[in-house]
Design a protein around this motif. Structure first.
Motif, short mmCIF file in Angstrom:
data_model
loop_
_atom_site.label_atom_id
_atom_site.label_comp_id
_atom_site.label_asym_id
_atom_site.label_seq_id
_atom_site.Cartn_x
_atom_site.Cartn_y
_atom_site.Cartn_z
N GLY A 56 0.85 -1.30 -0.05
CA GLY A 56 0.01 0.07 0.13
C GLY A 56 0.74 1.00 0.02
N SER A 57 2.11 1.24 0.20
CA SER A 57 2.96 2.36 0.53
C SER A 57 3.08 3.13 -0.92
N GLY A 58 3.33 1.89 -1.90
CA GLY A 58 3.82 2.59 -3.17
C GLY A 58 2.47 3.41 -3.70
N GLN A 59 1.36 3.08 -3.46
CA GLN A 59 0.08 3.76 -3.83
C GLN A 59 -0.04 4.89 -3.06
N LYS A 60 0.23 5.00 -1.87
CA LYS A 60 0.13 6.30 -0.90
C LYS A 60 1.15 7.22 -1.54
N THR A 61 2.16 6.74 -1.86
CA THR A 61 3.29 7.65 -2.43
C THR A 61 2.92 8.15 -3.87
N LYS A 62 2.56 7.51 -4.61
CA LYS A 62 1.81 7.90 -5.92
C LYS A 62 0.75 9.13 -5.73
N MET A 63 -0.14 8.86 -4.63
CA MET A 63 -1.00 9.85 -4.12
C MET A 63 -0.14 11.12 -3.73
N VAL A 64 0.87 11.04 -3.09
CA VAL A 64 1.61 12.33 -2.67
C VAL A 64 1.97 13.06 -4.29
N ASN A 65 2.40 12.14 -5.20
CA ASN A 65 2.89 12.86 -6.23
C ASN A 65 1.75 13.43 -7.12
N GLN A 66 0.60 12.76 -7.20
CA GLN A 66 -0.49 13.47 -7.89
C GLN A 66 -1.03 14.75 -7.08
N ILE A 67 -1.08 14.69 -5.76
CA ILE A 67 -1.37 16.06 -5.07
C ILE A 67 -0.55 17.17 -5.32
N ALA A 68 0.83 16.75 -5.24
CA ALA A 68 1.65 17.75 -5.74
C ALA A 68 1.66 18.43 -7.14
N ILE A 69 1.40 17.32 -8.12
CA ILE A 69 1.11 17.82 -9.49
C ILE A 69 0.08 18.79 -9.74
N ALA A 70 -1.05 18.39 -8.95
CA ALA A 70 -2.39 19.10 -9.07
C ALA A 70 -2.21 20.45 -8.70
N LEU A 114 -7.06 11.53 -8.57
CA LEU A 114 -7.33 12.67 -7.49
C LEU A 114 -8.45 12.08 -6.70
N GLY A 115 -9.43 11.37 -6.97
CA GLY A 115 -10.37 10.97 -6.23
C GLY A 115 -10.04 9.91 -5.32
N HIS A 147 -7.50 11.17 7.49
CA HIS A 147 -7.82 12.46 8.14
C HIS A 147 -6.75 13.61 7.58
N ALA A 148 -6.19 13.65 6.52
CA ALA A 148 -5.37 14.71 5.80
C ALA A 148 -6.31 15.62 5.17
N ARG A 149 -5.92 16.96 5.26
CA ARG A 149 -6.75 18.23 4.73
C ARG A 149 -5.94 18.52 3.47
N LEU A 150 -6.97 18.25 2.56
CA LEU A 150 -6.48 18.80 1.08
C LEU A 150 -7.48 19.75 0.41
N PRO A 151 -7.66 20.86 0.75
CA PRO A 151 -8.43 21.80 0.27
C PRO A 151 -7.84 22.27 -1.06
N ALA A 160 -8.95 19.35 -3.54
CA ALA A 160 -10.11 19.26 -3.95
C ALA A 160 -10.86 20.35 -4.80
N LEU A 161 -10.17 21.35 -4.70
CA LEU A 161 -10.70 22.47 -5.49
C LEU A 161 -10.21 22.09 -6.96
N VAL A 162 -9.01 21.80 -6.94
CA VAL A 162 -8.21 21.36 -8.59
C VAL A 162 -9.27 20.25 -9.09
N ASP A 163 -9.39 19.47 -8.24
CA ASP A 163 -10.33 18.31 -8.84
C ASP A 163 -11.64 18.90 -9.33
N GLN A 164 -12.34 19.69 -8.84
CA GLN A 164 -13.44 20.28 -9.24
C GLN A 164 -12.92 21.19 -10.58
#
Length: 290
Positions: free
Chosen positions: A167-181, A243-244, A254-258, A261-265
């Motif tokens: 699961g750590s690989g997937q979580k790291t990819k999430m960090v990557n996508q959050i940063a890119i957004a 991003l979903g 419980h991470a806060r990603l305001p 969430a906005l860029v996803d919209q």
């Protein structure tokens, strides 16, 4: 002994990745939901197109997957016709799909029950990185399985890192996508501001890219953003899927990603403009919309 590798899923990423394995001299078997694509791959590379997953993974030392999402992973991994039931004990299963950490943990547990290794290994670098064998791969799993899998992944990667348990690989990819957004939205606003201010946007990029504002997105996407060209790269539909996953995981931990969430919209706005398959840098188009 020749290593036998099965590759399941021959999309824009999987097709060239499997090709690198064949070029490296591995005994490669491929399966794709659309049989014609598997047959075309076997014409382009030295390998075998298989009619079923069971045929592809039988006696395989390594099984790589690169499919769409969690539901596709369940389809190809589980059940009597799936990878886990038909791959041999001792096989290392390497999943390059960008998916949830929960599905990675589930598949790792199911594989372990069959004495198989499982590595969740999402990639970054896009189609160009896959074609050039220059992907960055972030992995989750145990050290033993990773040690066996790393040399295989090195055939299509420039960097392969174990980030922690399943699961750590997937979580790291999430960090990557959050940063890119956030980066793409910031670059979109910067270029839009330059245009509205009457500046030569390309000259602006030439100057600021030498300083603290520099980024991969600026270096590789600013030119096409300025030109309004988006028929390339990583599709908006795929980014919204990713991003979903990020937002779902954030609700769990419980991470806060305001901003995310906005860029996803905002990407939803791009989809409404017809940009489903546009590159993610197309965020600038919603700012230009009159």
């Amino acid at each position: 002994m020749t290593v036998t590798a099965a590759f399941i899923g021959l999309g824009v990423m999987g097709y060239p990745m499997a090709g690198h394995l064949a070029k490296a001299g591995l005994n490669v078997r491929v399966w794709n939901r659309t049989q014609q694509k598997a047959e075309q791959w076997a014409k382009d590379f030295d390998g075998k197109a298989c009619a079923s997953i069971a045929e592809a993974v039988a006696d395989a030392d390594f099984v790589m997957t690169c499919v769409g999402a969690d539901k596709d992973l369940i389809e190809v991994f589980e059940g009597d016709a799936g990878i886990i039931a038909n791959a041999p004990e001792g096989a290392i299963l390497i999943d390059h799909t960008t998916a949830s950490s929960g599905i990675a943990e589930r598949l790792a547990k199911n594989a372990a029950a069959r004495h198989q290794g499982f590595i969740d290994a999402p990639v970054s670098g896009g189609q160009q990185g896959a074609e050039n064998g220059m992907l960055t791969i972030m992995c989750g799993g145990d050290q033993g399985g990773f040690t066996k899998a790393e040399p295989i992944m090195n055939h299509y990667a420039r960097a392969v890192n174990l980030m922690g348990p399943a699961g750590s690989g997937q979580k790291t990819k999430m960090v990557n996508q959050i940063a890119i957004a956030g980066l793409v939205q910031g670059l979109s606003e910067a270029l839009h501001f330059a245009e509205q201010a009457g500046l030569d946007a390309q000259k602006v990029v030439d100057v600021i890219s030498k300083g603290a504002a520099q980024s991969w997105q600026m270096e590789n996407r600013s030119g096409t953003m300025i030109a309004g060209e988006f028929e390339h790269g990583f599709a908006v539909d795929w980014m919204r899927k990713d991003l979903g996953i990020c937002l779902q995981e954030a609700r769990r931990n419980h991470a806060r990603l305001p901003v995310t969430a906005l860029v996803d919209q905002f990407y939803g706005d791009v989809q409404e403009m017809g940009g489903h398959r546009w590159d993610t840098s197309s965020l600038i188009q919603r700012l230009r919309k009159k």
